[in-house]
Design a protein around this motif. Structure first.
Motif, PDB file in Angstrom:
ATOM      1  N   ASN A   1      -7.391   3.478   7.083  1.00  0.00           N
ATOM      2  CA  ASN A   1      -6.249   3.033   6.390  1.00  0.00           C
ATOM      3  C   ASN A   1      -6.671   1.636   5.254  1.00  0.00           C
ATOM      4  O   ASN A   1      -6.161   0.673   5.111  1.00  0.00           O
ATOM      5  CB  ASN A   1      -5.353   2.906   6.784  1.00  0.00           C
ATOM      6  CG  ASN A   1      -3.893   4.013   6.856  1.00  0.00           C
ATOM      7  OD1 ASN A   1      -3.061   3.771   6.104  1.00  0.00           O
ATOM      8  ND2 ASN A   1      -3.965   4.172   8.613  1.00  0.00           N
TER       9      ASN A   1
ATOM     10  N   THR B   1      -5.134   1.683   2.339  1.00  0.00           N
ATOM     11  CA  THR B   1      -4.062   1.509   2.073  1.00  0.00           C
ATOM     12  C   THR B   1      -2.786   0.378   1.801  1.00  0.00           C
ATOM     13  O   THR B   1      -3.113  -0.862   2.261  1.00  0.00           O
ATOM     14  CB  THR B   1      -3.433   1.922   2.975  1.00  0.00           C
ATOM     15  OG1 THR B   1      -3.786   3.256   3.465  1.00  0.00           O
ATOM     16  CG2 THR B   1      -1.742   2.304   2.984  1.00  0.00           C
TER      17      THR B   1
ATOM     18  N   MET C   1      -7.931  12.515   8.933  1.00  0.00           N
ATOM     19  CA  MET C   1      -6.645  12.015   7.381  1.00  0.00           C
ATOM     20  C   MET C   1      -6.679  11.445   6.110  1.00  0.00           C
ATOM     21  O   MET C   1      -6.990  11.449   4.716  1.00  0.00           O
ATOM     22  CB  MET C   1      -5.241  11.732   7.980  1.00  0.00           C
ATOM     23  CG  MET C   1      -4.370  12.358   8.785  1.00  0.00           C
ATOM     24  SD  MET C   1      -3.230  11.362   9.661  1.00  0.00           S
ATOM     25  CE  MET C   1      -1.715  11.928   8.065  1.00  0.00           C
TER      26      MET C   1
ATOM     27  N   LYS D   1      -8.929  13.013   3.589  1.00  0.00           N
ATOM     28  CA  LYS D   1      -8.892  14.108   2.993  1.00  0.00           C
ATOM     29  C   LYS D   1      -8.149  12.620   2.150  1.00  0.00           C
ATOM     30  O   LYS D   1      -8.251  13.130   0.755  1.00  0.00           O
ATOM     31  CB  LYS D   1      -7.455  14.417   3.750  1.00  0.00           C
ATOM     32  CG  LYS D   1      -6.475  15.432   2.573  1.00  0.00           C
ATOM     33  CD  LYS D   1      -5.800  15.997   3.228  1.00  0.00           C
ATOM     34  CE  LYS D   1      -4.664  17.192   2.799  1.00  0.00           C
ATOM     35  NZ  LYS D   1      -3.269  17.214   3.187  1.00  0.00           N
ATOM     36  N   ALA D   2      -7.673  11.703   2.026  1.00  0.00           N
ATOM     37  CA  ALA D   2      -6.899  10.800   1.096  1.00  0.00           C
ATOM     38  C   ALA D   2      -8.143  10.188  -0.082  1.00  0.00           C
ATOM     39  O   ALA D   2      -7.706  10.354  -0.615  1.00  0.00           O
ATOM     40  CB  ALA D   2      -6.041  10.094   2.037  1.00  0.00           C
TER      41      ALA D   2
ATOM     42  N   GLN E   1      -8.692  13.150  -2.262  1.00  0.00           N
ATOM     43  CA  GLN E   1      -8.346  13.455  -3.479  1.00  0.00           C
ATOM     44  C   GLN E   1      -8.320  12.406  -4.428  1.00  0.00           C
ATOM     45  O   GLN E   1      -8.035  12.502  -5.820  1.00  0.00           O
ATOM     46  CB  GLN E   1      -6.619  13.391  -2.396  1.00  0.00           C
ATOM     47  CG  GLN E   1      -6.425  14.214  -1.863  1.00  0.00           C
ATOM     48  CD  GLN E   1      -5.181  14.578  -1.538  1.00  0.00           C
ATOM     49  OE1 GLN E   1      -4.318  13.674  -0.542  1.00  0.00           O
ATOM     50  NE2 GLN E   1      -3.834  15.404  -1.901  1.00  0.00           N
TER      51      GLN E   1
ATOM     52  N   SER F   1       0.112   4.092   4.292  1.00  0.00           N
ATOM     53  CA  SER F   1       0.387   4.709   5.780  1.00  0.00           C
ATOM     54  C   SER F   1       0.949   5.678   6.549  1.00  0.00           C
ATOM     55  O   SER F   1       2.238   5.511   6.294  1.00  0.00           O
ATOM     56  CB  SER F   1      -0.545   3.521   6.311  1.00  0.00           C
ATOM     57  OG  SER F   1       0.519   2.608   7.051  1.00  0.00           O
ATOM     58  N   THR F   2       0.790   6.437   6.852  1.00  0.00           N
ATOM     59  CA  THR F   2       2.024   7.636   7.845  1.00  0.00           C
ATOM     60  C   THR F   2       2.081   7.776   9.426  1.00  0.00           C
ATOM     61  O   THR F   2       0.557   6.981  10.015  1.00  0.00           O
ATOM     62  CB  THR F   2       1.981   9.138   7.649  1.00  0.00           C
ATOM     63  OG1 THR F   2       0.941   9.281   7.921  1.00  0.00           O
ATOM     64  CG2 THR F   2       1.801   9.163   5.912  1.00  0.00           C
TER      65      THR F   2
ATOM     66  N   GLU G   1      -2.419   9.083   3.365  1.00  0.00           N
ATOM     67  CA  GLU G   1      -1.876  10.238   2.825  1.00  0.00           C
ATOM     68  C   GLU G   1      -1.535   9.976   1.339  1.00  0.00           C
ATOM     69  O   GLU G   1      -1.399   8.355   1.275  1.00  0.00           O
ATOM     70  CB  GLU G   1      -0.035  11.267   3.643  1.00  0.00           C
ATOM     71  CG  GLU G   1      -0.437  11.655   4.742  1.00  0.00           C
ATOM     72  CD  GLU G   1       1.101  12.374   4.379  1.00  0.00           C
ATOM     73  OE1 GLU G   1       0.486  13.577   5.666  1.00  0.00           O
ATOM     74  OE2 GLU G   1       2.031  11.567   3.947  1.00  0.00           O
TER      75      GLU G   1
ATOM     76  N   VAL H   1       0.823   9.936  -1.429  1.00  0.00           N
ATOM     77  CA  VAL H   1       2.351  10.220  -1.007  1.00  0.00           C
ATOM     78  C   VAL H   1       1.835  10.433  -2.806  1.00  0.00           C
ATOM     79  O   VAL H   1       3.445  10.865  -2.817  1.00  0.00           O
ATOM     80  CB  VAL H   1       2.889   9.220  -0.829  1.00  0.00           C
ATOM     81  CG1 VAL H   1       3.338   9.000   0.210  1.00  0.00           C
ATOM     82  CG2 VAL H   1       2.319   7.806  -1.196  1.00  0.00           C
TER      83      VAL H   1
END
Lengths: 123, 140
Positions: free
Chosen positions: A30, A33, B12, B15-16, B19, B51-52, B69, B71
């Motif tokens: 993250n 993020t 993950m 992958k993010a 992308q 964040s998931t 992810e 989104v």
């Protein structure tokens, strides 16, 4: 010897170490993020979980209750996008935690080897 | 096993970031595209990370490692770049051609950032690999 509290201690420490590695992985994933706050377990929190009732009142016990450890959002510097992951720190902690895990494994392996030799050489 | 699911978290992340690279390279490739299926010039796109929760690993209260992810892929609402090129087939009556709102510098910085983050995930996985390997060696 098999029911040694030391083995339980190592087991618990390995558990904490493995879970901590998960948090570090989550932080690294993250890193970009927005609004994500880094999570970690502090040493104080780990110490607080140590059972303080040893054979003497001055002894530190050898049990760590991993279920009692809480995750805190570390309040380090927050970037303009609200993200507080410090990548350098996370990578260093990842390496350190990984080494700690390997060290504990080595310790456990030595312990088990001693036990095995007691069993096989004793007869 | 918690160490294996930690690898999934980093996967993950990878992958993010990939992308993000895909979208960024698409922006670069279309930096001069004046015709699209929707009509008009290509509009720059950007990824949205979120964040998931990582359901399988929520074993006890407090332990909640977060995955990540993409989104959404959103359009960049900034203005197109206009350029005076009367000879261009897509020029308007004043000779102005609208070019995509893609800034090559911005995309290169984005690509470099994504690459670094991708590498960080790989580093974390290699530490996890060592940890798992040592666990497997325990029985020997």
């Amino acid at each position: 010897m098999i029911e040694s509290p030391l083995l339980n201690f190592i087991e618990n420490r390995l558990d904490v170490s493995a879970k901590r590695q998960q948090l570090i992985s989550g932080n690294i994933a993250n890193v970009d993020t927005p609004g994500y706050l880094a999570q970690d377990v502090t040493f104080d929190q780990q110490m607080a979980m140590l059972n303080l009732s040893g054979t003497s009142s001055g002894h530190l016990g050898l049990s760590v209750d991993s279920a009692g450890i809480r995750v805190t959002d570390s309040s380090s510097e927050v970037k303009p996008n609200g993200n507080s992951v410090d990548l350098d720190r996370e990578l260093t902690e990842s390496t350190k935690n990984g080494l700690e895990f390997v060290m504990l494994m080595q310790f456990l392996q030595n312990k088990l080897r001693t036990m095995r030799s007691s069993i096989t050489e004793g007869a | 096993m918690s160490l294996l699911s930690a690898i999934d978290i980093n996967a993950m992340g990878m992958k993010a970031q990939r992308q993000r690279v895909d979208v960024s390279t698409s922006n670069l490739a279309n930096a001069r595209t004046t015709r699209t299926a929707d009509g008009g010039p290509y509009r720059r796109q950007d990824v949205v990370f979120q964040s998931t929760s990582f359901a399988q690993t929520l074993d006890s209260e407090g332990w909640s490692p977060r995955g990540v992810e993409v989104v959404a892929v959103v359009d960049d609402p900034t203005d197109f770049i206009d350029s005076y090129e009367p000879g261009h087939p897509d020029a308007d009556e004043n000779g102005i051609v609208l070019y995509p709102n893609v800034n090559a510098m911005q995309e290169m910085a984005n690509l470099a950032g994504a690459s670094r983050s991708y590498q960080a995930n790989i580093s974390a996985i290699s530490v996890l690999k060592t940890m798992i390997q040592r666990t497997l060696d325990l029985g020997r």
